[in-house]
Write an enzyme that holds these catalytic residues in place. Structure first.
Site, mmCIF file in Angstrom:
data_model
loop_
_atom_site.group_PDB
_atom_site.id
_atom_site.type_symbol
_atom_site.label_atom_id
_atom_site.label_comp_id
_atom_site.label_asym_id
_atom_site.label_seq_id
_atom_site.Cartn_x
_atom_site.Cartn_y
_atom_site.Cartn_z
ATOM 1 C CD GLU A 288 44.227 57.900 35.162
ATOM 2 O OE1 GLU A 288 44.805 57.429 34.098
ATOM 3 O OE2 GLU A 288 43.760 56.833 35.439
ATOM 4 C CD GLU B 253 67.846 56.346 44.961
ATOM 5 O OE1 GLU B 253 67.202 57.511 44.756
ATOM 6 O OE2 GLU B 253 67.233 55.144 45.235
ATOM 7 C CG ASN B 254 68.888 63.864 43.532
ATOM 8 O OD1 ASN B 254 67.663 64.026 43.976
ATOM 9 N ND2 ASN B 254 69.031 63.032 42.080
ATOM 10 C CG ASP C 200 63.941 64.866 35.414
ATOM 11 O OD1 ASP C 200 65.048 65.044 36.269
ATOM 12 O OD2 ASP C 200 63.473 63.914 34.131
ATOM 13 N NE ARG D 108 65.253 58.318 34.503
ATOM 14 C CZ ARG D 108 65.870 57.961 33.413
ATOM 15 N NH1 ARG D 108 65.620 56.802 32.171
ATOM 16 N NH2 ARG D 108 66.815 58.897 33.147
ATOM 17 C CB ILE D 109 57.941 55.803 38.776
ATOM 18 C CG1 ILE D 109 56.397 55.696 38.030
ATOM 19 C CG2 ILE D 109 57.902 55.957 39.791
ATOM 20 C CD1 ILE D 109 55.977 56.662 36.828
#
Length: 264
Positions: free
Chosen positions: A232, A90-91, A43, A219-220
């Site tokens: 982790e 979604e992209n 990201d 967020r994931i």
């Protein structure tokens, strides 16, 4: 005052100390228990480009170069599996120009993988995971060519998630299980967590030990929802093109200090 003075000192003067610290971290990491599988949400490419007054595709291009560096880091450490989140379902809602540029970049990079000497020297198997039917045919063809060219390798694995969604992966797996039950290949009593793993996009892949998200968001974003139950999680503020080897090593070093309980 000291900070003000240091901020005007050329960065080159700090490089020897930086390199020394990186080597120190590398030795510490190599001496510990290493993760088998690292997953990364790449990201911050667009924000990195915007900060430089460049278009989004510029950030994605530099992000692809960073991924090549990370592959080298994994090879150096012996981390066998790397999964990267390149493009979500979604992209597709982004601007037409950005999506088209990204698709061109994906096609180019997949074709480069076919002839990349390092891929064949290191023995890297490439898997492209997601709803590939949503991709342009030229991108699908390039992705499948990369998969075919590396299918025989098993030293390292690179999973590239494109047109991917964690919920979609689970739904697709359930549909395949239902078909096999209806065809008499499975009994309902056979269905459990381990069986479901066999129906995911990459069957029986070890779950990620570490999930890293760059870019500052915590967020994931629908990534590997079934597989990361006991992973982790690490969230870092740097944009993906700025992600450094030293950041990577620090994360692994922190991972080595944690006690993994797997829900116990």
């Amino acid at each position: 005052m000291i900070y003000g003075i240091l901020s005007h000192v050329p960065k080159i003067f700090f490089k020897p100390a930086y390199d020394l610290y990186e080597r120190y971290l590398l030795e510490k990491v190599k001496a510990g228990v290493l993760p088998k599988h690292v997953a990364i949400i790449m990201d911050g490419n667009r924000r990195w480009a915007k900060k430089r007054e460049k278009p989004p595709w510029y950030g994605h291009l530099f992000g692809s170069k960073k991924l090549e560096e990370i592959l080298e880091w994994c090879h150096e450490l012996g981390i066998r599996i790397l999964t990267v989140y390149a493009f979500s379902t979604e992209n597709f809602k982004r601007s037409k120009e950005e999506v088209e540029r990204l698709m061109q970049l994906f096609e180019q990079k997949f074709r480069e993988l076919v002839t990349d000497k390092r891929v064949h020297e290191y023995g890297v198997r490439v898997n492209v995971i997601g709803r590939k039917e949503l991709l342009p045919k030229s991108v699908r063809d390039a992705a499948e060519e990369a998969e075919r060219a590396t299918r025989k390798y098993n030293n390292y694995v690179l999973n590239v998630a494109i047109a991917y969604g964690g919920r979609s992966e689970i739904v697709d797996a359930v549909k395949d299980i239902v078909r096999d039950v209806m065809d008499g290949k499975l009994r309902v009593e056979d269905i459990d967590e381990e069986l479901l793993k066999k129906y995911l996009y990459v069957p029986n892949m070890p779950d990620p030990d570490i999930v890293i998200r760059t870019g500052g968001e915590v967020r994931i974003s629908n990534f590997l929802l079934y597989q990361i139950a006991y992973s982790e999680l690490f969230f870092v503020d740097v944009y993906f093109p700025e992600f450094r080897k030293i950041d990577f090593l620090r994360i692994i070093r922190e991972f080595q200090k944690r006690e993994r309980r797997f829900g116990r």
